[in-house]
Structure formats: C-alpha cells, structure tokens
Design an enzyme around this catalytic site. Structure first.
Site, PDB file in Angstrom:
ATOM      1  N   ASP A   1      15.996 111.572  12.029  1.00  0.00           N
ATOM      2  CA  ASP A   1      15.525 110.962  13.071  1.00  0.00           C
ATOM      3  C   ASP A   1      16.812 110.215  13.706  1.00  0.00           C
ATOM      4  OD1 ASP A   1      14.118 109.613  14.986  1.00  0.00           O
ATOM      5  OD2 ASP A   1      12.512 108.861  13.749  1.00  0.00           O
TER       6      ASP A   1
ATOM      7  N   SER B   1       5.966 105.855  14.964  1.00  0.00           N
ATOM      8  CA  SER B   1       6.600 105.719  16.224  1.00  0.00           C
ATOM      9  C   SER B   1       5.971 104.461  16.986  1.00  0.00           C
ATOM     10  CB  SER B   1       6.696 106.980  16.994  1.00  0.00           C
ATOM     11  OG  SER B   1       7.665 106.854  18.137  1.00  0.00           O
TER      12      SER B   1
ATOM     13  N   HIS C   1      12.694 113.044  14.759  1.00  0.00           N
ATOM     14  CA  HIS C   1      11.597 111.952  14.912  1.00  0.00           C
ATOM     15  C   HIS C   1      10.086 112.571  15.043  1.00  0.00           C
ATOM     16  CE1 HIS C   1       9.916 108.212  16.217  1.00  0.00           C
ATOM     17  NE2 HIS C   1       9.471 108.574  17.133  1.00  0.00           N
ATOM     18  N   ASP C   2      10.175 113.768  15.412  1.00  0.00           N
ATOM     19  CA  ASP C   2       8.653 114.529  15.435  1.00  0.00           C
ATOM     20  C   ASP C   2       8.204 114.802  14.042  1.00  0.00           C
ATOM     21  OD1 ASP C   2       7.746 114.677  18.126  1.00  0.00           O
ATOM     22  OD2 ASP C   2       8.371 116.434  18.369  1.00  0.00           O
TER      23      ASP C   2
ATOM     24  N   ARG D   1       9.501 113.556  30.451  1.00  0.00           N
ATOM     25  CA  ARG D   1       8.853 113.875  29.002  1.00  0.00           C
ATOM     26  C   ARG D   1      10.183 115.039  28.367  1.00  0.00           C
ATOM     27  NH1 ARG D   1       5.800 113.574  24.690  1.00  0.00           N
ATOM     28  NH2 ARG D   1       4.854 115.739  24.097  1.00  0.00           N
TER      29      ARG D   1
END
Lengths: 377, 377
Positions: free
Chosen positions: A322, A157, A355-356, A226
C-alpha cells in the site's frame, strides 16, 4: 469470492435519527437533522444488546457488506466472505451492523438528499462534515437498534478512520477495534491525492457549482477523479501483473495515435464510467474533505497520547504494497495504542494488491481476523 | 544549490537538422522536417571529437542544464551542480551537450512551433513521436556539432529512457551510459498516471481539440495534470516532512469549508500555475505519449536479450523512495546489461525525496557519478 450462502438474502433498512429539536451538533458548528440512515444487519442482537460488531465502509462503499438483495441478482456485499455463520465475523454469535455514512449517496442523508426545509437537493448547501460527525450518526443508529455494547468495530481506509474515532469518542462502549490500511490523521500525500480528485470534479463545466440534477452532473470530472483514485488503490506490481504493456489494438497505426490505448487505460476508463453510474459527485467532494480533516488528535491534545483514551484490544492491519497508506502509519497506530496501555497487535497483510487488498484478500484476512475475534470473550 | 560559478554565463543555441529531402523518418511512418534544435554546450570539443557527454532531460526539462543566461538573472540550469570544471561532469575534460527534445516547447520543434507548410502552429497535427525519434534528432545534432564519439550519455526519468535508446540505437558510439530513475519499458502504473494527466488536459474546454493559441489554452487542465504529476514525483515521507497537516488559515471557519486549504494543496496549486506559465499543453500530451510508447524491446525481440546490443559501461541509479519508477526497474536494467556482457553497476541513491531526488540530491550524485566517470578513459 466464495459462492456459498453466507448470510444469504438481506435487505437495506432505514432509520431516522437526529430529528429536531434533538438534531445533530456537527463539528463545523451547524446543527443538522433529521438524518435518514441506510443500514444492514446480519445475525441477531442478544437480549443484553452487547454482541454487536460494527463494520465501517470506505469512500465509495455502502451498507451492503454481505449477502445479496434478491435471488435474481446475487451480487454479494463487499465483505461477503468475512461475514456469516462460522465466518471471521460470525453471525451465529454476533449482530453485525453496517450503515452508509453521513454525506454518502447510498440512502443515508447526503448532498443528493432532499433538504426538508427547501424541498430541494442539498447539493453544495450540505454542511462540511467530518469523520466524527459520521460516527455520531452511527451512535444514534445503534442506540435506536438497542445496541448497548460493541464487541468490535472494523473497517479499512475511510472505514478505519471511523474505527479510530469510535475508539476515541465512545471508548467505554467497545471491546476491540480493527483499523485496516488507515491512519490516525490523514497524511499530506493523501490530502494531495484527494485535492486533485476534487479539482477534476470542480473543473468539469457540468459541475455547475454543485447545483446539477442528481444522477447527472460532472460525469467526466467524477470519472477522472475515480481514475486517479483507482491508480492509488493498486500497486505497481498489481498493474504490471494485470495489464503490463498490453495494447488494446492489433493495428500498428493505432499505436501511434492518441486514440490508441493500452489495456490499463481502458480499465481506468471502465472504472471511471462505472463509478459515475453509481456515485454522486458532491458526495465525493464531501467525503474526501471529511477524510482530509481526519485527525484523531484535533482538539484533544498530543497525537501520541490521545490513543490512551482506548484501553481495549486493538488489531491494526497494514498492507505490504500500500503506497497510499504506507504500513508505517498502521505500525504507528499499533505502537501508540500499545504505549498507552491497550492490548495492541499489528499484522501485516502480505499482498501485491496495494491499498485495495483489504477488499480482495478475503482468505488471509478471514484467518487473522477470525483468530483475533476468538480472543474476545 | 551551490552558488559558485560552475560553467558561468551560457547561452542556448540553435541548429536546424532533418532538412527535406533528408528529413526524418519517424517511427510512426511519417517523414518529418526540418527540425530546429535548441541546445547548450559546456566545455570544448576536442580535435578528435570524442570527448562528448550527452545529457538528456526529463518531461518538462530543457536544454539549460548548467550555468545561467544573464548576470542579472542567475537562475542556474537544472543540473548546475553536476557540471563544470572539476565537477562530476567535468567541463575541463568533456564537451557537455544537452538539447531540448523533439516535441518539446523550449526551442526545439514541437506542437507549438510553426509548420512551414501551412504557416500555422502544428498543434494537434504534430505527428506522434517516440523516444527513438528524439534520439535520432539528437544524433543529427551531434553530427552537425562534429561529435564523433560519446564518453557517456546520462539522464533521469524520460531522460533515462533516451539514455537507454542511445545504447540500443548507436551502441558503438558510446563508452558508457548512466540511466537514472527510469525503466526499459514504461510500466502500466506510469502509463496510468500519464493517462489521467492527459485526460485532465483534454477535458478542459479551453483545449479546443488542441487548436488553442500557444501561450493560451487549457490552463486549468494543464495545471491539474502537473499537480497529479507532482504528487508522483515526491514521496509520502517528503510530503509529510515538508507540509504535514499544516493548514493555511488560522480561522476556524476556513477549516470547515472547501475554500480552506492545507499547505500541501497551496503548494500543488502553485506548482500547477508555475508550469502553465512555462509549458505547452500539446507538448505535454505528446511527450507523455512518447513515454508510454517507450519500450527498448519493441521490434527488437526479447526484452531481456535486447540489452546485449550495448557492451560498454553502465551505471544504473535507482532512488530508494521512488514509487513512480520503483528501484526494481533499475535493478532489472543493471542485471540485464550485466547478464548480456556489459560492465554494469547499480547504485541506490538513498533519499527521502522520491522520483525527484535526481533533481535534488546533487552532493550524493556528484560523488558517485564523478567516481564512475573517473573509470572511463
């Protein structure tokens, strides 16, 4: 997360770089310094100073990549499983370094730091920084640590953006780069998601134009930012698997009122609150802005050709699920490096986590990254 | 958008239904009424009252599907190209009806309406409604209009949820349903995106617990909610194509400041401002909550089996680039209808436009929907 030792007990250290008159020429034009850098190292630097692996962290990450800070609190670093003796990033062979980025809030100079000229927090007076500025600070740190050469720079990222800028800015210093779940220039969709997150912070009345007391400030706005971010870091599949439509109350009447919540909503609330306790709102603004400005071709000519600056080894990793940094961006990085003469490889991390996944799929990543590292002399 | 006439000049009409003591039994348990319904019709209802096509709108949509309201302002309805003499939904054969949903703010009773009991706006005193409640109101409207039978119910996104509830609640009344870019029960990811949008509204100090004056209220919060929503309605590809990394200023210094914006940010700002002028924040809260509660299996047993209620024809349409309602949800609808005995078809709309494609790809949709309608006697 494996419970074995890895690098064990570690500590965050600090160096000061860019001390005036040798302060930092930022991309925005401002000269800036001094800069305190918080960093951690694992393994030993060899005599030639050429066995460094540089790890770069993502938006809300920090220098604490592996090990733990005390035997009482064995909270492992964010890539603990990848780093240690015999692991993918082998501390028996390599000197692994990670530092908190310029503009961050984990010990490196950033908006919540004291401006030595005024004795007050920088806050909104902090200059707008870029990924390149972060990399310059990392370069100065490595010089201070005696690092002459880097075996590999690796990160996901925003960490991957720094990896790519390392390859552009100091190509002769690196044998290999491993950019993960990132892009060579931030996409319009990512800019859009960053923009709404910044607006959530800016519309909180407690933001007070950035002049809140550190540790206080726009808690609701930062929490909402967040939460939005958290949605983009996962995937439809992972949300469905983890929460589905589970409702958090068994009382029928809670279902038909706004206070009644699905478990996924409670999870978002929790993620928001957790970040507010550990992160600074101004840092969030500055780092997302730095991401927006990320474009390795800026001022360097044609995007597809700028990759020719680096002719070392490249392992680009994309994540199947992702949607924030879709894998075609990583395939593009792979291809442009290859087309321009680098020894370039692409690997797709098959994962439902979105993505994580680069912060979750340690086993799969360890295997692939370990294999790649074994090819670097 | 074609500039030909289609249905031409049309007007929004109003009916009152659910007048006490025959008021509406809402799912939340409350009895509610009267309900004013804003609706439009195109084409003529035949003598048997059995040639109706029911169009259902999405979150911020309205009853104005086709034609225009005045010769001075020829702003066409949101599915203008699909509806008219000889078009996919042929007003030469069918009586096309669309009404604004319960809880909306385009003429049908909703939070910004006056509560006849108090003489004040409902605002936050409006009951929590569901997709099923919306469908009940539509049923009462159709009864008043003399409609006995529906040839097809069609709609995308929240409109598709209503289509599916029509099939569950009044299966004998329908020949066919066309759910588009929707799901049988809202996914955790969609709930999450709705939740952060509601929070954007709730954290605006002008929200005042929902007791703002209609037309005023939480403008920044509603705009931010819309901006978040807008990102989810598009695709990475469409953002990249439309805006890429185009910056809105040519001055170098704007690039390195927070006021400097990429074009994609200006577009989001514009979309936010546009919605604030035309939509009510409380309606936004109530309609997204109704979507969250959408689950055609609630109180009806096993999800995969509940599809057996409807044995007519089904054309489910998925969009290739939709990450908000990924196509596997539509494939699931298609399969469960088929497995339970309906004549079920699936069509994937190949489009780069993301979720919004059903409001953009008129030519492709016209062809496919026209073909399907031709098979309905």
């Amino acid at each position: 997360m494996k419970l074995d030792k890895g690098v064990g007990l570690v500590e965050t250290k600090y160096e000061t770089v860019a001390v005036p008159p040798n302060d930092l020429q930022l991309e925005c034009g401002t000269r800036f310094g001094p800069v305190t850098v918080a960093y951690e190292t694992y393994g030993e630097l060899n005599d030639r100073g050429d066995n460094c692996i540089l790890v770069l962290h993502a938006l809300t990450g920090d220098a604490h990549v592996a090990g733990w800070h005390s035997e009482e609190d064995r909270k492992p670093g964010w890539w603990h499983d990848l780093i240690g003796p015999g692991r993918a990033l082998d501390t028996g062979k390599y000197f692994v370094v990670c530092s908190n980025v310029l503009g961050g809030c984990y010990g490196t100079t950033g908006p919540p730091s004291i401006n030595p000229d005024t004795g007050k927090f920088y806050g909104p007076d902090f200059p707008v920084i870029t990924i390149r500025d972060m990399v310059k600070v990392q370069y100065l740190l490595l010089k201070k640590l005696g690092v002459k050469h880097i075996k590999a720079a690796i990160g996901g990222s925003m960490g991957g953006m720094q990896v790519l800028e390392w390859a552009m800015m100091y190509p002769g210093m690196l044998d290999a780069v491993i950019p993960i779940a990132t892009s060579g220039r931030l996409s319009a969709q990512c800019i859009a998601f960053n923009a709404v997150q910044r607006q959530a912070i800016l519309m909180d009345p407690e933001y007070k134009e950035g002049r809140y007391e550190p540790g206080k400030g726009p808690c609701r706005g930062l929490a909402l930012a967040r939460q939005i971010g958290t949605i983009t870091y996962k995937s439809d599949e992972s949300w469905a698997f983890k929460f589905g439509r589970t409702f958090s109350s068994l009382r029928e009447e809670d279902y038909y009122c706004f206070d009644g919540k699905f478990e996924v909503e409670n999870y978002l609330d929790y993620q928001g609150e957790k970040l507010v306790k550990r992160f600074d709102a101004n840092s969030y603004l500055y780092l997302t802005k730095a991401m927006d400005l990320h474009d390795i071709s800026r001022g360097r000519g044609n995007y597809s050709k700028v990759f020719s600056r680096f002719r070392g080894k490249v392992l680009t990793i994309g994540i199947s699920s992702d949607f924030l940094y879709p894998k075609h961006y990583q395939e593009e990085i792979y291809r442009y490096f290859k087309d321009n003469g680098a020894e370039s490889y692409y690997w797709e991390l098959e994962s439902p986590y979105g993505h994580d996944a680069f912060l979750i799929e340690f086993d799969k990543m360890s295997r692939k990254i370990g294999q790649f590292m074994a090819t670097i002399s």
